[in-house]
Design a protein around this motif. Sequence first.
Motif, PDB file in Angstrom:
ATOM      1  N   LEU A  29       0.618  -1.026  -0.581  1.00 45.62           N
ATOM      2  CA  LEU A  29      -0.174   0.071  -0.200  1.00 45.62           C
ATOM      3  C   LEU A  29       0.255   1.446   0.403  1.00 45.62           C
ATOM      4  N   SER A  55      -6.694   0.468   7.283  1.00 44.26           N
ATOM      5  CA  SER A  55      -7.473  -1.181   6.541  1.00 44.26           C
ATOM      6  C   SER A  55      -8.157  -1.955   7.735  1.00 44.26           C
ATOM      7  N   CYS A  56      -8.620  -2.316   8.864  1.00 41.95           N
ATOM      8  CA  CYS A  56      -9.158  -3.045   9.439  1.00 41.95           C
ATOM      9  C   CYS A  56      -9.990  -1.922  10.768  1.00 41.95           C
ATOM     10  N   CYS A  90      -3.381  -8.611   8.935  1.00 38.62           N
ATOM     11  CA  CYS A  90      -4.221  -7.403   7.754  1.00 38.62           C
ATOM     12  C   CYS A  90      -3.468  -6.869   6.889  1.00 38.62           C
ATOM     13  N   GLY A  92      -2.598  -4.309   5.979  1.00 37.80           N
ATOM     14  CA  GLY A  92      -2.084  -2.563   6.301  1.00 37.80           C
ATOM     15  C   GLY A  92      -0.695  -3.075   7.531  1.00 37.80           C
TER      16      GLY A  92
END
Length: 286
Positions: A29, A55-56, A90, A92
């Motif tokens: 990302l 993200s989460c 995750c 992220g």
Amino acid sequence: MTTTLPVREIETVSRERKRRTRSRTRSHLDILVISTLQPHEYDLDPACISLICPSCRTWVPIRVAQTERATAKIVPHHTEPAGTEDPVRCPGSHRLVDINVSVARWSQRLTEGVAETNGRRSNRVTRKPRTAVAPAVMQIVGGLIDDKTARRLDEAHVKGCSACVVKDDEGNIVRPADVGSRCADGRRLAQLAADTKRMGPARRRAQMEREEWSDRRLLHQVLWNQHAKAVGAADIQRVDDALTALIQTLNPHRTDAPQLSDWERAELMGVIALLATQKEKLERRR
């Protein structure tokens, strides 16, 4: 003219190298810029620099390097709660973070946001409720008496009212008069008797359903009183087992057990405190 070259100094102490984050892994990302987030979505307190992972949507700490702030990363974390089997990491995790906001600026923005929120006033329009129309006396009475009582009231009124009966030449009562030719009270009582007769079966069925529901509820309460103590003990034992397992994980008896990081230990302590509070509430209910 001869040129003398500088003599290279002999280094007796190794030079300090630039420190970097522990893991070279980085997320695919883009770099997350702190200034693009809301002030309440990150925490720049030096004791615990953290943010909400985009993200989460979970609070996770940021691993910051000693020298280069641009190499700050989001620590690896999972999307499931702690203790879940086969957790999914995750996407992220290991995402680079650009901390381009100072602690003073972040604190000022947070204070201004709180002051602005506290100064707001609700613009909701509270309308006065409309006054309900009072029901007629016969409507009130109709919900309190059954069809037999309404029929008896109608018959008693017919016997005592000369306008609601048809008499022969000798003055004897032949039959009740038609509803249209009765007095005002007679018409109301006749309509009340007709309405209660029509609604009688439905009312009796509803009454039976209420009594049946009351009996089932009473039976359920009796059964619950018989097993409430065992169920409470089972709940307490289940929480106690989970609490014991977490305490053993926090303080393992084996010397070769894997060591927990500071973040894992802090998260484990939070779960232990939550289970201890739950156990205390269960014991208080008994």
